[in-house]
Design an enzyme around this catalytic site. Structure first.
Site, mmCIF file in Angstrom:
data_model
loop_
_atom_site.group_PDB
_atom_site.id
_atom_site.type_symbol
_atom_site.label_atom_id
_atom_site.label_comp_id
_atom_site.label_asym_id
_atom_site.label_seq_id
_atom_site.Cartn_x
_atom_site.Cartn_y
_atom_site.Cartn_z
ATOM 1 N N CYS A 54 0.830 -1.207 0.000
ATOM 2 C CA CYS A 54 0.000 0.000 0.000
ATOM 3 C C CYS A 54 0.867 1.261 0.000
ATOM 4 O O CYS A 54 2.026 1.243 0.450
ATOM 5 C CB CYS A 54 -0.883 0.041 1.240
ATOM 6 S SG CYS A 54 -2.194 -1.183 1.284
ATOM 7 N N GLU A 56 0.630 3.905 1.905
ATOM 8 C CA GLU A 56 1.001 4.397 3.236
ATOM 9 C C GLU A 56 2.229 3.657 3.762
ATOM 10 O O GLU A 56 3.146 4.256 4.333
ATOM 11 C CB GLU A 56 -0.152 4.207 4.229
ATOM 12 C CG GLU A 56 -1.431 4.943 3.860
ATOM 13 C CD GLU A 56 -2.379 4.104 3.022
ATOM 14 O OE1 GLU A 56 -1.904 3.384 2.104
ATOM 15 O OE2 GLU A 56 -3.583 4.160 3.285
HETATM 16 N N1 THU Z 1 -4.351 0.506 -1.142
HETATM 17 C C1 THU Z 1 -3.481 1.402 -0.604
HETATM 18 O O1 THU Z 1 -2.453 1.737 -1.215
HETATM 19 N N2 THU Z 1 -3.772 1.919 0.621
HETATM 20 C C2 THU Z 1 -4.848 1.578 1.365
HETATM 21 O O2 THU Z 1 -4.962 2.005 2.495
HETATM 22 C C3 THU Z 1 -5.883 0.711 0.812
HETATM 23 C C4 THU Z 1 -5.574 0.074 -0.483
HETATM 24 C C5 THU Z 1 -4.037 -0.097 -2.439
HETATM 25 C C6 THU Z 1 -3.677 -1.558 -2.371
HETATM 26 C C7 THU Z 1 -3.993 -2.004 -3.765
HETATM 27 O O3 THU Z 1 -2.863 -1.748 -4.594
HETATM 28 C C8 THU Z 1 -5.137 -1.103 -4.192
HETATM 29 O O4 THU Z 1 -5.141 -0.007 -3.305
HETATM 30 C C9 THU Z 1 -6.491 -1.767 -4.170
HETATM 31 O O5 THU Z 1 -6.714 -2.406 -2.978
#
Ligand code: THU
Length: 138
Positions: A54, A56
């Protein structure tokens, strides 16, 4: 605290590097250190789902790898990526794993700025997002 709108704009810039060919959901994060530095992160996906990261956590890991561990705010900007590449702003509150990761390094009063569908944002705190969190107290 820095202007939330400014930090969210940094998160949108971070989102430009998102690698999200599987979900078509691009996310950027901008982490503000207590010294006023901004560290960016984006989601980086993988054909093996569990290997994706992710935005973050990318920002937190990048900051820690650079020797920074004191943060005052994080902004998160999510967007759906349409087939023609157009981005449509989307609400993206941090996932549970990212909340736990933030808790490792941040106090509960960390400001969390989350972009909304209409281009505005909400401001909350890590404590509000993660009540009764597990913490070994190290
Ligand atoms: N994702 C994030 O980068 N941060 C979050 O807090 C929630 C989800 C990303 C993970 C994945 O690459 C995409 O969003 C869909 O879930």
């Amino acid at each position: 605290m820095t202007d939330p709108g400014f930090l969210l704009e940094e998160a949108r810039k971070a989102r430009e590097n998102s690698y999200s060919p599987y979900s078509h959901f691009a996310v950027g994060a901008a982490l503000l250190t207590e010294d006023g530095e901004i560290i960016r992160g984006c989601n980086v996906e993988n054909s093996v789902n569990g290997a994706s990261n992710c935005a973050e956590r990318t920002a937190v890991f990048s900051a820690v790898a650079g020797g920074r561990k004191n943060f005052s705010a994080i902004a998160i900007a999510g967007a759906r990526v349409l087939p023609d590449g157009t981005l449509v702003e989307a609400f993206c509150p941090p996932c549970g794993v990212c909340r736990q990761t933030l808790l490792e390094f941040c106090r509960e009063d960390l400001s969390v700025i989350i972009g909304k569908e209409d281009g505005t944002y909400m401001v909350t705190t890590l404590g509000e997002l993660m009540p009764l969190a597990f913490d070994l107290g190290n």
